[in-house]
Design a protein around this motif. Sequence first.
Motif, short mmCIF file in Angstrom:
data_model
loop_
_atom_site.label_atom_id
_atom_site.label_comp_id
_atom_site.label_asym_id
_atom_site.label_seq_id
_atom_site.Cartn_x
_atom_site.Cartn_y
_atom_site.Cartn_z
N TYR A 49 0.88 -1.18 0.00
CA TYR A 49 0.00 0.00 0.00
C TYR A 49 0.90 1.21 0.00
N MET A 51 2.73 4.37 1.10
CA MET A 51 3.10 4.86 2.43
C MET A 51 3.59 6.28 2.32
N THR B 54 7.06 -23.91 9.68
CA THR B 54 7.20 -22.71 10.53
C THR B 54 6.54 -21.53 9.82
N PHE B 57 6.43 -14.06 9.23
CA PHE B 57 5.78 -12.90 8.64
C PHE B 57 6.38 -12.56 7.27
N LYS B 58 7.60 -13.06 7.00
CA LYS B 58 8.25 -12.77 5.71
C LYS B 58 7.66 -13.62 4.59
N LYS B 96 1.08 -8.87 11.72
CA LYS B 96 2.42 -8.31 11.83
C LYS B 96 2.91 -7.87 10.46
N GLN B 98 1.17 -7.10 7.87
CA GLN B 98 0.38 -5.96 7.38
C GLN B 98 0.86 -4.65 7.99
N SER B 99 1.17 -4.69 9.29
CA SER B 99 1.58 -3.45 9.93
C SER B 99 3.00 -3.06 9.54
N MET B 100 3.84 -4.03 9.21
CA MET B 100 5.22 -3.73 8.86
C MET B 100 5.40 -3.35 7.40
N GLY B 101 4.32 -3.46 6.61
CA GLY B 101 4.43 -3.09 5.21
C GLY B 101 4.92 -4.21 4.31
N PHE B 102 4.61 -5.44 4.67
CA PHE B 102 4.98 -6.59 3.83
C PHE B 102 3.79 -7.11 3.06
N MET B 103 2.61 -6.96 3.66
CA MET B 103 1.42 -7.56 3.06
C MET B 103 0.29 -6.53 3.04
N SER B 104 -0.54 -6.65 2.02
CA SER B 104 -1.65 -5.71 1.91
C SER B 104 -2.78 -6.09 2.85
#
Lengths: 116, 125
Positions: A49, A51, B54, B57-58, B96, B98-104
């Motif tokens: 998205y 930023m 495992t 978040f990556k 996690k 989503q908040s870190m900017g890895f996933m929409s």
Amino acid sequence: MPRYELALILKQMQRPETAAVLRRTVETLMERGALVRDLENLGERQLPYRMTKHNQRHSRGTYFLVDFYAAPSMLAGLLDHLHRDVDVVRPTVLKKDAQSSIWTSLSFLEDVSPLI
Amino acid sequence: KTDNIPLLGLYFKFSDIVQLQFIAKSQTASAEVLVNMENPYREPQKGCVLCDVTVDFKNIQLLSQFISPHTGRIYGRHITGLCGRKQKEVSKAIKKAQSMGFMSVTHKNPQFMKDPNVCGIKHLD
């Protein structure tokens, strides 16, 4: 010392500029007494998205992952410094879980103090 | 009342009499017949899809398999079929990432639309 992971999203820049940002980030880490263990490049890709940071709207970025050992007291200062860096879009520091670690054979490094 | 059978002046149920006969037979039989062993027809315990995997978040491709392609909402346990622990791990990893900017948050990455369907949900596409 506990292990941390810094997920760094950098602005879309030329290669020498990206290298310069990474260099100064790692130098900052080492100045604050952290032991940098690993630096991974997850590639340049489109952000999920758009930023907004430092009055700029970013839609593409480069993802980096920095593993390091550090004292918990220096994390707040480090994050403050990273937020102020113009070329960094989003810095996130996470604690590294022992289970998700790939380098299980290197766990003997847990009790090594950093080289000053 | 029809089950009760008069015997020696006492009323026994038919099932009791069958059990008494069985006990009498087994005591007379040799010890080889009764062996203490685990159930030979026991099937190995089935784990959920992510039992040996495992969750990180990556790994957004894996996490994207558990969200809706239309809205990006995380599927519930009754749809994913994961066990309690893995469902929690996946849910936490998605939030996690989503908040870190890895996933929409609002949609699924178009690259992962063709991935095999792990969740038991059929879309009317």
